[in-house]
Design an enzyme around this catalytic site. Structure first.
Site, short mmCIF file in Angstrom:
data_model
loop_
_atom_site.label_atom_id
_atom_site.label_comp_id
_atom_site.label_asym_id
_atom_site.label_seq_id
_atom_site.Cartn_x
_atom_site.Cartn_y
_atom_site.Cartn_z
N ASP A 77 0.82 -1.29 0.01
CA ASP A 77 -0.14 0.20 0.07
C ASP A 77 0.90 1.18 0.08
OD1 ASP A 77 -2.17 1.85 -0.04
OD2 ASP A 77 -3.09 0.68 1.71
C1 NOJ Z 1 -3.98 4.05 0.15
C2 NOJ Z 1 -5.26 3.02 0.13
O1 NOJ Z 1 -5.32 2.29 1.22
C3 NOJ Z 1 -5.17 1.93 -0.95
O2 NOJ Z 1 -6.47 1.24 -0.93
C4 NOJ Z 1 -5.16 2.70 -2.37
O3 NOJ Z 1 -5.46 1.82 -3.26
C5 NOJ Z 1 -3.89 3.37 -2.32
N1 NOJ Z 1 -3.84 4.35 -1.34
C6 NOJ Z 1 -3.81 3.86 -3.90
O4 NOJ Z 1 -4.36 5.17 -3.83
#
Ligand code: NOJ
Length: 743
Positions: free
Chosen positions: A291
């Protein structure tokens, strides 16, 4: 107690070829494009390989520290980027792709990823709402449409579905998943993966899906986003892992590791969880991305001393791609020189990334998804809007109806009251990709469309937040004069989603007071709720005669709500997450354990002294304009042998005046186990359509393996003994029968 039965071993043996071994190449023996991947890999320098492991963000929705425009373009030129996220539109993805293809030595195309969560431009209900439809075809279709629109705008990869089980409504991201139950969550996960990926990733309108966030993220302590997670292995395997496993079974192309620590180790750096479960236990050879900066955040968690150690842990956990973490590119070579990671490991990660690029056809034509013509043609089309309207009305849950709904279309005077009645921007929720509030239909507009001749009087009355009640008088006067009253209250879009946890989950501001005042007028009143999480609406439920949970319904919000309020669509949604009676009950969910002192009137039993144990609305609950009667529950046998199938049948009759749909739910309880089992576990469901007066027999098949669990010695097995089978229209009101499982 019994060891794993033989037939389970046979099943495992039979599926082995499908699961074919991941070998040291990082891919399955029989993976397509293996030769092509290796031929590209053989041309690459170490620096070029390491570059493929990095993902940077463009200027879209950014959820952490960002790389500036000129910096990411420069990084691409230097061969230090394998993938970009948040680069939007066909023309812009083309422009950025051109840099990778024309200005780097090998011209390896970039992968473009984006959060296409519940639609791209045509926005569908938030996923929690959509799951309430229990309609897997509709759910698959919405993902399919999202993929059609997103791929035309150059996207290859969606960071969806979020398959985290969530049982704490304070957690803002509960809106992004399919609720509290692993069985339903698994079915929805598969449907969404199928929708995004279609049958063939080589088609121009299919995209890579991503099962996220692996794992345990939905159990953030106290519902506060990004918070610590501490859970038993049993809870992990029985509740939180199944939807991820289901995604693997549906051949999900990618996984994302989560932000949270799990039992003391941030998952992104947890070899035990990522490599151990995904690669070793499940033989998963797809691409695993971290993430946003979660590789780097191991340092902030306090589990890695610096970025280099963070990169070491994540790489050894087999996380292939570092999203905006900037840990892999600067430190991977040093880690290699120090022997902390091997070139084989780096090669395996690069192979998994290149493999996706081959599957998408990017080596044939890196621009095949950047198609301005197609983008115009397929985006926000009338067909897509119609599908969004259909999914939205299927997702709505009728929570209460004291003979108020459906309203007649002959009404002359309508009062529409509340801060969310004329709020286009709030209709599409968060994570709404390229969706725009201006394209959404507000409730007010939906009502105007449905009732062109009625006198519709809208009064906002108050804001969603704040204490100002000065608008109440005008609202009450309008309501007094009306034939029917519709109150539009709830949460704004930006009250659920990432980093949007709430510690009080009542209606914000003075909205509850507004509804209670309106209810005193004794008019036909329908409260329409907008929210991305369960709310505590106990007082509203006592006083308001009708409540419709509309969630955050998306682009076609107002039209879909009008369809339901005026009976063009008979509501069929059922809650996929429990609505608490009071916040103090949280976490409250249907599949709890019995305890040694279940609640009775006696003094020393498991209860609250100031309120019920029961929630306001249980899992699976939802009303219809018609009524359904369950009878004649029959089991094919009272004694089930290991390896056999139990057939469960029940009669369902539509006993009301309207045609309608019912979600028939099958639950099981294993009465005595070497470890205690939940009081009910969902094991099957079917959405059935019945004409008024019609009766049907519904049949479920229950295999003995559906009754298996990890026993006291952590063996996956069934145990002989007594079982109860429950069938009904929600997890609480069921009819039941019994059988025993024999050796
Ligand atoms: C953080 C989020 O937790 C995740 O779900 C997302 O895909 C990413 N950012 C990218 O935006």
């Amino acid at each position: 107690m019994k060891k794993t039965p033989l037939f389970l071993f046979y099943i495992m043996l039979l599926t082995l070829p499908l699961m074919a071994q991941i070998n040291e190449t990082g891919l399955r023996e029989n993976a397509p494009f293996k030769k092509e991947v290796d031929s590209v890999l053989s041309l690459m320098t170490l620096e070029e390989k390491i570059g493929q492991l990095a993902q940077l963000s463009g200027n879209g929705e950014v959820t952490g520290p960002v790389t500036l425009n000129n910096q990411y373009q420069e990084a691409i030129r230097k061969g230090e980027v394998g993938s970009m996220l948040n680069i939007n539109s066909a023309s812009y993805t083309r422009k950025i792709q051109k840099i990778a293809v024309e200005e780097t030595r090998l011209g390896i195309p970039l992968l473009f990823g984006y959060d296409v969560i519940h639609g791209y431009k045509t926005i569908f209900p938030v996923p929690l709402g959509e799951s309430s439809s229990w309609d897997l075809e509709a759910i698959e279709k919405s993902a399919r449409i999202a993929a059609v629109e997103a791929t035309a705008a150059g996207q290859h990869w969606t960071f969806a579905p979020m398959v985290d089980i969530a049982r704490d409504p304070r957690w803002g991201r509960i809106m992004e998943g399919a609720g509290e139950d692993p069985f339903l969550g698994s079915a929805v996960a598969k449907a969404r993966v199928r929708g995004f990926q279609g049958n063939d990733l080589g088609q121009k309108n299919t995209m890579l899906a991503c099962a996220k966030h692996f794992v345990g993220y939905g159990a953030a302590r106290a519902g506060r986003d990004y918070n610590t997670v501490d859970m038993s292995k049993r809870m992990l395997y029985e509740v939180y892992l199944p939807p991820f496993k289901a995604a693997v079974e549906a051949d999900v192309a990618t996984f994302m590791t989560s932000f949270n620590e799990l039992n003391g180790v941030p998952v992104t750096g947890s070899k035990k969880h990522v490599k151990g479960i995904l690669r070793d236990e499940w033989n998963y050879d797809g691409l695993i991305v971290s993430d946003w900066a979660s590789v780097m955040e191991q340092v902030i968690h306090g589990s890695a001393k610096d970025l280099k150690e963070a990169a070491d842990y994540a790489m050894n956990a087999t996380v292939d791609m570092d999203m905006e973490g900037k840990a892999y590119v600067p430190f991977m070579k040093e880690l290699l020189d120090e022997g902390k990671v091997s070139e084989k490991q780096i090669d395996a990660a690069v192979r998994r990334i290149l493999h996706k690029k081959f599957e998408l056809g990017l080596f044939d034509d890196p621009y095949r998804y950047c198609d301005e013509e197609r983008e115009k043609e397929v985006t926000l089309t009338p067909e897509h809007r119609e599908a969004a309207r259909d999914v939205a009305r299927k997702s709505m849950v009728l929570l209460k109806n004291d003979n108020v709904l459906p309203f007649s279309k002959k009404v002359k005077k309508v009062a529409v009251i509340g801060p969310l009645a004329d709020a286009k921007n709030e209709m599409i929720g968060t994570w709404s990709a390229q969706g725009e509030g201006k394209d959404a239909v507000s409730l007010l507009e939906g009502l105007q469309n449905a009732l062109p001749d009625a006198d519709i009087n809208f009064v906002k009355a108050c804001e969603v937040e704040g204490h100002d009640k000065s608008g109440f008088d005008k609202a009450l006067k309008a309501a007094e004069k009306a034939d029917i009253v519709i109150a539009a209250v709830g949460e704004k879009a930006m009250m659920s989603g990432e980093a949007l946890s709430r510690m009080d989950i009542k209606l914000p501001g003075v909205q509850e007071d507004l509804v209670l005042e309106l209810a005193k007028l004794d008019k036909p009143l329908a409260v329409v709720l907008f929210n991305g999480r369960p709310l505590v609406i106990t007082e509203v439920a006592k006083k308001a005669p009708a409540i419709l949970e509309s969630w955050l319904p998306g682009t076609e919000a107002g039209n879909a709500i009008a369809d339901v309020l005026f009976g063009d669509y008979n509501p069929s949604g059922k809650l996929t997450v429990t609505f608490p009676y009071a916040l103090g009950q949280v976490p409250v969910f249907y599949s709890h354990k019995h305890t040694g002192r279940p609640r009775t009137e006696a003094r020393y039993t498991s209860k609250y002294i100031d309120g019920p144990n029961e929630p306001l609305y249980p899992f699976g609950y939802g009303l219809s304009y018609t009524t359904f009667e369950y009878s004649n529950l029959k089991l094919s046998t009272k004694k089930l042998n290991e390896g056999e199938t139990l057939t469960v049948s029940v009669n369902l009759k539509n006993t009301g005046k309207y045609d309608g749909e019912e979600v028939v739910q099958l639950y099981v309880r294993d009465l005595v186990g070497s470890v205690t089992r939940p009081v009910k576990e969902l094991k099957g469901f079917e959405k059935v359509s019945l004409k008024a007066g019609e009766e049907k027999t519904i049949t479920f098949e229950l295999k003995t393996e559906d009754l298996a669990f990890y026993n006291r010695d952590w063996e996956w097995t069934t145990e002989p003994g007594e079982f109860h089978v429950f069938v009904g229209g929600n997890s609480k009101e069921t009819i039941e029968a019994e059988f025993s499982l024999v050796d």
